[in-house]
Design an enzyme around this catalytic site. Structure first.
Site, short mmCIF file in Angstrom:
data_model
loop_
_atom_site.label_atom_id
_atom_site.label_comp_id
_atom_site.label_asym_id
_atom_site.label_seq_id
_atom_site.Cartn_x
_atom_site.Cartn_y
_atom_site.Cartn_z
NE ARG A 107 -4.07 1.44 1.17
CZ ARG A 107 -5.50 2.03 0.05
NH1 ARG A 107 -5.46 1.50 -1.31
NH2 ARG A 107 -6.26 3.12 0.68
CB THR A 391 -9.76 -1.22 -7.84
OG1 THR A 391 -9.89 -0.01 -6.62
CG2 THR A 391 -8.44 -1.86 -6.55
CB THR A 409 -6.37 0.02 -6.74
OG1 THR A 409 -6.75 1.45 -7.30
CG2 THR A 409 -5.51 0.38 -5.25
CB SER A 463 -12.25 -1.83 0.67
OG SER A 463 -12.56 -0.75 1.64
N GLY A 484 -13.92 -1.61 -7.08
CA GLY A 484 -15.26 -1.63 -6.58
C GLY A 484 -15.23 -0.62 -5.88
O1 DON Z 1 -8.27 0.55 -0.97
C1 DON Z 1 -9.56 1.12 -1.85
O2 DON Z 1 -10.07 0.73 -1.32
C2 DON Z 1 -9.71 1.86 -2.83
N1 DON Z 1 -8.35 3.10 -3.00
C3 DON Z 1 -9.31 1.21 -3.87
C4 DON Z 1 -10.40 2.48 -4.91
C5 DON Z 1 -11.25 1.07 -6.13
O3 DON Z 1 -11.59 -0.18 -5.47
C6 DON Z 1 -11.44 1.95 -7.15
N2 DON Z 1 -12.19 0.95 -8.12
N3 DON Z 1 -13.69 0.52 -8.72
#
Ligand code: DON
Length: 584
Positions: A107, A391, A409, A463, A484
């Site tokens: 991350r 993502t 992502t 998430s 998502g």
């Molecule tokens: O890490 C996360 O929870 C978000 N940055 C994820 C972003 C995401 O899933 C966008 N996609 N559809």
């Protein structure tokens, strides 16, 4: 007409005969949707060329980790809205030998000059433009460190070997598919504001690439080559690092050479839990995904869901009430464990789940406003952004039983929209996943507080929920996960429940309509295909059911059934996805 019926009957009869004739029928005859099958290895990702890259690596003698690293670098070329070098993610790896599951946390980290109030304006309100679309929205990228960590520690092939396909795709170009062409068209206004992004992803006249046209990414190929030749130093030091820091200086960003040097991918113990016969291993904090998926599964395990029926009102009611409680807890207790003591054991304790279950009325919806914890000053119902989000998840599995489940992502589609000039890749806008102000919603309507406040070197709460499930003998049976935003956790859980609770084949489990609830806003999101009768019954129970949504998530999953057979299921909610079995 008669003939059609006659031949249909004949086909049915043939199917029955062949089912009897083969002790282990090749196809899952219960399934309505067709998975892709393999007796060796498999790669499933959101983009077909990248899946092929991974599958070729398997055929060349690589293991699931080699395939995952190759697919990750390939997606950075062929799926620029989510595949990345400038973002971050999480990888769950099951190693057949010594039968161990690990996770790699790559991350992004907040730069050392980041501070708690950096996105607040003079009035003390969150400046969403700054938090989501400015250069300050970028955390220190982790993808390169994460993929290299996986490769060095668990791969069989060399980094050069697994990166060469991505280098070739960037250098020689690849045929743009309909999905990429459409997304570049729809994101044009935002992406073209940045001159480097405009140059990288649009033609000289500013036109977008049509389906079948070739997208060449020379600067990206050079960045990839420098990583392939010297490893992580080829990104966090040297020319690429200089280009990142120069970009920061030009546009007022915070990432320094020291921040890049300090970046670390970390191995963490997975969070594992038991759902009936199935052991589920998934991502611990700084993702909230694993903790809350296990918490919800613990609550749900106390009911006979199967007898209620898949997507019945009784079932969805229980899903929603479990989701409501988990997301309320998320807002208070979850953050980067290196900075905040996240009570993982308590949240995933079966006794705690039993208490929460006992508070759920089997016939009536509760109201989010009545569910604690929630911060006292959350100030109204947050709304999720309309900004398209992206993502991407992929799963790989090899002939030896090693399995990788990876989600990574840039946060929003094409991240911050800002590319590193000269280096050819986009920067994330992951800083928006922090809680910029207690109770103020982020891009997904998620609220948080001190546990997820911005601090230098801290990782924003996520998430993302890459997951591997195991049968009662400890053998892996499923790898899955999803994009998502806030919906990732609930989507991944429904895929898992469809397989282990409702006995669906993985392709059926993928296609089945999904629902989502996240405590705030107090509303059920649902895909088409949930019956009107069910929705009406949920309304009668007191639920707010107003958010019909075109799609929830995009799981890219592999299921292992009897023996060594693998079944791959790309999720057609996002065009272009593909499952590719290993060629022999
Ligand atoms: O890490 C996360 O929870 C978000 N940055 C994820 C972003 C995401 O899933 C966008 N996609 N559809």
């Amino acid at each position: 007409m008669k003939n059609i019926f006659a031949s249909a009957a004949a086909i049915l009869a043939l199917g029955l005969i062949s089912a009897v004739a083969h002790a282990a029928p090749i196809l899952d005859l219960k399934a309505r949707f067709h998975p892709v099958m393999s007796e060796t290895g498999m790669v499933v990702s959101q983009e077909m060329i990248a899946s092929r890259v991974g599958s070729d690596i398997l055929a060349a003698g690589g293991n699931a980790i080699d395939a995952a690293v190759a697919t990750g670098f390939a997606l950075a070329v062929t799926l620029p809205r989510a595949g990345n070098l400038g973002g971050g993610g999480f990888m769950v790896v099951h190693l057949a030998e010594p039968n161990k599951t690990i996770t790699i946390d790559y991350r992004e980290m907040a730069p050392s000059d980041a501070h708690r109030d950096m996105f607040l304006d003079k009035e003390g309100d969150v400046d969403n433009q700054k938090a989501r679309f400015s250069i300050k929205s970028s955390g220190v990228p982790g993808t390169v460190a994460g993929l290299i960590h996986a490769q060095e520690n668990y791969g069989l092939l060399s980094l050069k070997q697994v990166m060469q396909p991505a280098i070739n795709l960037a250098q020689n170009g690849f045929a743009v598919n309909a999905d990429l062409s459409d997304s570049l068209q729809s994101i044009g206004l935002r992406l073209q504001k940045d001159s480097a992004s405009k140059g990288y992803f649009y033609k000289a006249d500013g036109e977008f690439y049509q389906r079948g046209e070739t997208l060449v990414q020379k600067d990206l190929s050079k960045s990839l080559m420098s990583i392939a030749s010297v490893g992580r130093e080829g990104f966090y030091q040297g020319k690429t690092a200089d280009l990142i820091v120069a970009q920061m200086k030009r546009s007022g960003g915070l990432i320094t050479h020291q921040d890049l040097l300090n970046y670390k991918a970390v191995e963490r113990e997975p969070v594992c839990g038991q759902y009936r016969e199935t052991k589920v291993c998934t991502m611990p904090p700084p993702s909230s995904g694993g903790v809350h998926m296990l918490q919800m599964l613990n609550i749900l395990e106390g009911w006979d869901l199967k007898s209620m029926g898949h997507n019945s009102a009784d079932y969805i009611h229980r899903l929603v009430e479990s989701m409501r409680r988990a997301y309320a807890d998320r807002s208070l207790y979850l953050g980067d464990p290196d900075f905040f003591p996240v009570p993982v054991a308590q949240l995933t304790d079966k006794k705690y789940a039993a208490v929460l279950r006992s508070q759920i009325d089997p016939d009536r919806s509760s109201r989010s406003a009545d569910i604690k914890p929630g911060l006292p000053d959350q100030g109204g119902t947050p709304k999720a952004t309309k900004e398209s989000t992206e993502t991407t998840h992929y799963s790989t599995w090899d002939q030896w039983g090693n399995v990788v489940s990876n989600t990574y992502t840039l946060n929003f589609s094409y991240g911050s929209g800002i590319s590193v000039a000269g280096a050819g890749f986009l920067l994330n806008n992951e800083m928006d996943d922090f809680s910029s102000k207690p109770g103020a919603p982020n891009g997904y309507g998620l609220v948080g507080g001190i546990a997820n406040a911005i601090e230098p070197g801290k990782r924003p709460l996520s998430s993302m929920t890459p997951t591997i499930a195991f049968n009662s003998e400890g053998k892996p049976i499923l790898a899955t996960g999803s994009p998502g935003g806030s919906t990732i956790i609930t989507v991944t859980m429904q895929l898992l429940l469809n397989v282990v609770e409702f006995d669906m084949g993985v392709a059926d489990a993928t296609a089945a309509p999904r629902i989502h609830h996240q405590w705030l806003p107090d509303n059920i999101y649902y895909e088409s295909g949930v019956s009107m009768d069910t929705l009406n019954r949920l309304r009668e129970m007191g639920h707010k059911v107003n958010n019909k949504t075109s799609r929830l998530g995009a799981t890219e999953s592999i299921q292992r059934k009897a023996g060594t057979r693998l079944f791959g299921a790309p999720d057609y909610r996002r065009e272009g996805s593909g499952a590719v079995p290993q060629a022999h």
